[in-house]
Motif scaffolding. Structure first.
Motif, PDB file in Angstrom:
ATOM      1  N   PRO A 263       0.943  -1.071  -0.169  1.00  0.00           N
ATOM      2  CA  PRO A 263      -0.019   0.075   0.060  1.00  0.00           C
ATOM      3  C   PRO A 263       0.809   1.253   0.072  1.00  0.00           C
ATOM      4  N   GLY A 264       2.161   1.161   0.230  1.00  0.00           N
ATOM      5  CA  GLY A 264       2.863   2.182   0.567  1.00  0.00           C
ATOM      6  C   GLY A 264       2.605   3.117   1.755  1.00  0.00           C
ATOM      7  N   PRO A 265       3.394   4.243   2.353  1.00  0.00           N
ATOM      8  CA  PRO A 265       4.714   4.176   1.979  1.00  0.00           C
ATOM      9  C   PRO A 265       5.509   2.918   2.252  1.00  0.00           C
ATOM     10  N   VAL A 266       6.430   2.480   1.557  1.00  0.00           N
ATOM     11  CA  VAL A 266       7.122   1.328   1.692  1.00  0.00           C
ATOM     12  C   VAL A 266       8.415   1.621   2.563  1.00  0.00           C
ATOM     13  N   ASN A 267       8.886   1.078   3.432  1.00  0.00           N
ATOM     14  CA  ASN A 267      10.149   0.976   4.203  1.00  0.00           C
ATOM     15  C   ASN A 267      11.248   0.147   3.277  1.00  0.00           C
ATOM     16  N   ARG A 268      11.965   0.474   2.408  1.00  0.00           N
ATOM     17  CA  ARG A 268      12.702  -0.464   1.350  1.00  0.00           C
ATOM     18  C   ARG A 268      13.661  -1.260   2.406  1.00  0.00           C
ATOM     19  N   GLY A 269      13.852  -2.519   2.157  1.00  0.00           N
ATOM     20  CA  GLY A 269      14.664  -3.434   2.617  1.00  0.00           C
ATOM     21  C   GLY A 269      13.997  -3.914   3.990  1.00  0.00           C
ATOM     22  N   LEU A 270      12.819  -3.369   4.395  1.00  0.00           N
ATOM     23  CA  LEU A 270      12.327  -3.845   5.750  1.00  0.00           C
ATOM     24  C   LEU A 270      11.056  -4.871   5.470  1.00  0.00           C
ATOM     25  N   GLU A 271      10.221  -4.487   4.759  1.00  0.00           N
ATOM     26  CA  GLU A 271       9.067  -5.433   4.450  1.00  0.00           C
ATOM     27  C   GLU A 271       9.305  -6.121   3.145  1.00  0.00           C
ATOM     28  N   LEU A 272      10.100  -5.259   2.020  1.00  0.00           N
ATOM     29  CA  LEU A 272      10.407  -5.917   0.778  1.00  0.00           C
ATOM     30  C   LEU A 272      11.782  -5.593   0.443  1.00  0.00           C
ATOM     31  N   THR A 273      12.365  -6.397  -0.263  1.00  0.00           N
ATOM     32  CA  THR A 273      13.824  -6.005  -0.665  1.00  0.00           C
ATOM     33  C   THR A 273      13.579  -4.780  -1.847  1.00  0.00           C
ATOM     34  N   SER A 274      14.535  -3.857  -2.024  1.00  0.00           N
ATOM     35  CA  SER A 274      14.558  -3.139  -3.031  1.00  0.00           C
ATOM     36  C   SER A 274      14.414  -3.626  -4.488  1.00  0.00           C
ATOM     37  N   ALA A 275      15.037  -4.762  -4.492  1.00  0.00           N
ATOM     38  CA  ALA A 275      14.805  -5.378  -5.991  1.00  0.00           C
ATOM     39  C   ALA A 275      13.443  -5.732  -6.173  1.00  0.00           C
ATOM     40  N   LEU A 276      12.800  -6.354  -5.380  1.00  0.00           N
ATOM     41  CA  LEU A 276      11.487  -6.911  -5.388  1.00  0.00           C
ATOM     42  C   LEU A 276      10.671  -5.397  -5.581  1.00  0.00           C
ATOM     43  N   ILE A 277      10.704  -4.292  -4.956  1.00  0.00           N
ATOM     44  CA  ILE A 277       9.829  -3.202  -5.081  1.00  0.00           C
ATOM     45  C   ILE A 277       9.951  -2.781  -6.515  1.00  0.00           C
ATOM     46  N   ASP A 278      11.163  -2.911  -7.038  1.00  0.00           N
ATOM     47  CA  ASP A 278      11.498  -2.395  -8.424  1.00  0.00           C
ATOM     48  C   ASP A 278      11.125  -3.377  -9.560  1.00  0.00           C
ATOM     49  N   ALA A 279      10.874  -4.605  -9.068  1.00  0.00           N
ATOM     50  CA  ALA A 279      10.735  -5.729 -10.211  1.00  0.00           C
ATOM     51  C   ALA A 279       9.537  -5.673 -11.049  1.00  0.00           C
ATOM     52  N   ASP A 280       9.873  -6.537 -12.176  1.00  0.00           N
ATOM     53  CA  ASP A 280       8.602  -6.272 -13.220  1.00  0.00           C
ATOM     54  C   ASP A 280       7.287  -6.736 -12.711  1.00  0.00           C
ATOM     55  N   ASN A 281       7.267  -7.766 -11.869  1.00  0.00           N
ATOM     56  CA  ASN A 281       5.943  -8.038 -11.412  1.00  0.00           C
ATOM     57  C   ASN A 281       5.557  -7.293 -10.006  1.00  0.00           C
ATOM     58  N   SER A 282       6.116  -6.088  -9.821  1.00  0.00           N
ATOM     59  CA  SER A 282       5.549  -5.260  -8.694  1.00  0.00           C
ATOM     60  C   SER A 282       4.788  -4.228  -9.488  1.00  0.00           C
ATOM     61  N   PHE A 283       3.554  -4.171  -8.555  1.00  0.00           N
ATOM     62  CA  PHE A 283       2.702  -3.011  -9.392  1.00  0.00           C
ATOM     63  C   PHE A 283       2.216  -2.111  -8.392  1.00  0.00           C
ATOM     64  N   ILE A 284       3.294  -1.658  -7.203  1.00  0.00           N
ATOM     65  CA  ILE A 284       3.153  -0.744  -6.341  1.00  0.00           C
ATOM     66  C   ILE A 284       2.738   0.768  -6.843  1.00  0.00           C
ATOM     67  N   ASP A 285       3.450   1.011  -8.161  1.00  0.00           N
ATOM     68  CA  ASP A 285       3.098   2.498  -8.779  1.00  0.00           C
ATOM     69  C   ASP A 285       1.706   2.373  -9.363  1.00  0.00           C
ATOM     70  N   GLU A 286       1.539   1.343 -10.074  1.00  0.00           N
ATOM     71  CA  GLU A 286       0.128   1.046 -10.674  1.00  0.00           C
ATOM     72  C   GLU A 286      -0.994   0.992  -9.663  1.00  0.00           C
ATOM     73  N   GLN A 287      -0.865   0.618  -8.363  1.00  0.00           N
ATOM     74  CA  GLN A 287      -1.610   0.600  -7.431  1.00  0.00           C
ATOM     75  C   GLN A 287      -2.023   2.102  -7.183  1.00  0.00           C
ATOM     76  N   VAL A 288      -1.219   3.013  -7.207  1.00  0.00           N
ATOM     77  CA  VAL A 288      -1.084   4.422  -6.930  1.00  0.00           C
ATOM     78  C   VAL A 288      -2.059   5.204  -8.185  1.00  0.00           C
ATOM     79  N   THR A 289      -1.775   4.750  -9.172  1.00  0.00           N
ATOM     80  CA  THR A 289      -2.783   5.066 -10.477  1.00  0.00           C
ATOM     81  C   THR A 289      -4.172   4.672  -9.921  1.00  0.00           C
ATOM     82  N   ASN A 290      -4.291   3.433  -9.950  1.00  0.00           N
ATOM     83  CA  ASN A 290      -5.498   2.696  -9.550  1.00  0.00           C
ATOM     84  C   ASN A 290      -6.405   3.317  -8.341  1.00  0.00           C
ATOM     85  N   GLY A 291      -5.567   3.775  -7.499  1.00  0.00           N
ATOM     86  CA  GLY A 291      -6.109   4.407  -6.325  1.00  0.00           C
ATOM     87  C   GLY A 291      -6.984   5.718  -6.644  1.00  0.00           C
TER      88      GLY A 291
END
Ligand code: CP
Length: 308
Positions: A263-291
């Motif tokens: 849901p954000g805001p994300v604590n990078r490296g705590l809940e998810l690794t930075s690589a996963l946050i930015d991975a192709d199958n991560s839709f965190i930014d699109e969640q914001v648009t959909n919001g």
């Protein structure tokens, strides 16, 4: 069909059909957001006020943009810059905003149940933008919309929610909403962050993250809400990320086409690794648009309800 209540206070109170109605309307609203001209007349002549007693980037801005994209008059008020700081009560503040011709009051408050109290005392529709540790219904709706968009359906999807379930209004709203829409929900987190009797909500409570995310279609990380913890509920950030953080190794247990949400805001490296946050199958930014699309749909449906 229309929404049955003047207010949107939680997914606990919405039927499956009402949730579907909001999701269907969000499809149209997303086309407006992605179109050349982000202006449609749906809320022309309506007034939307956001009243936030807690910090927010996504929810507050997306409600404001949603109102503006649909041609409403939109205004913000925060507790620190309002007469709340002079001791005005919540109900008196609500009545003051109501008296200015407000159609919808969007409210975030640190106390669970605060929007429910206001809804009973003002004429305007009240939308809960997050109340204490109770519910964050518009977040769960945008999460379900994202699942629908990326997976084609919510029904039958295995959704793993990982982290601080106890303090998470996002988790609570998602559990209400996802179970109504037929998803299979499993949760995992530190034992100190799992509320008692959670299994009575029709979900699987797992002892480990590995168990929760095995064969998952959707993995949702939750923010560790340090501001809501009276005392630290886990020994250290390092241990939290080791046992409860989602990393590439743990994610391999889920389906090969799993999607990652947060849901954000994300604590990078705590809940998810930075690589996963930015991975192709991560839709965190699109969640914001959909919001924005979901909030446009909610504002529209609440005002349309009055007109029917
Ligand atoms: N997800 C969410 O509610 O974010 P904000 O606190 O930035 O609104």
């Amino acid at each position: 069909m229309q929404l049955s209540s003047k207010d949107l206070l939680g997914l606990k109170y919405l039927s499956k059909e009402e949730i579907q109605l909001i999701l269907d309307n969000a499809v149209t609203m997303k086309k407006i957001i992605l179109g050349k001209s982000k202006k449609a007349p749906h809320l022309l002549g309506k007034s939307i006020v956001t009243l936030f007693y807690e910090n927010s980037t996504r929810t507050r801005l997306s409600f404001e943009l949603a109102a503006k994209y649909l041609s409403a008059n939109a205004a913000n008020i925060s507790s620190s810059s309002s007469s709340v700081a002079k001791g005005e009560t919540l109900i008196d503040t609500g009545r003051t905003i109501d008296s200015m011709g407000t159609d919808i009051l969007v409210m975030r408050h640190n106390i669970s149940g605060a929007p429910h109290l206001l809804a009973k005392n003002i004429k305007a529709s009240v939308v809960n933008a997050g109340d204490g540790i109770n519910e964050h219904p518009t977040q769960a709706l945008l999460d379900m919309y994202t699942i629908l968009e990326k997976r084609g359906t919510v029904e039958g999807q295995k959704v793993a929610i990982v982290g601080d379930i106890l303090h998470s209004r996002v988790a609570r709203s998602n559990i209400w909403g996802l179970t109504k829409m037929g998803a299979q929900v499993s949760v995992a987190g530190p034992a100190t962050m799992i509320p008692k009797d959670l299994d009575k909500m029709g979900i699987k409570v797992c002892d480990t993250v590995e168990d929760a995310i095995t064969d998952a279609d959707v993995v949702m990380g939750l923010r560790v809400q340090l501001e809501r913890q009276k005392k630290s509920l886990f020994p250290s950030a390092r241990e939290y990320s080791k046992f409860f953080g989602i990393d590439e190794k743990k994610l391999k247990l889920s389906k090969s086409d799993v999607i990652i949400l947060h849901p954000g805001p994300v604590n990078r490296g705590l809940e998810l690794t930075s690589a996963l946050i930015d991975a192709d199958n991560s839709f965190i930014d699109e969640q914001v648009t959909n919001g924005v699309a979901i909030r446009m749909a909610i504002l529209y449906l609440l005002t349309r309800r009055e007109n029917e």
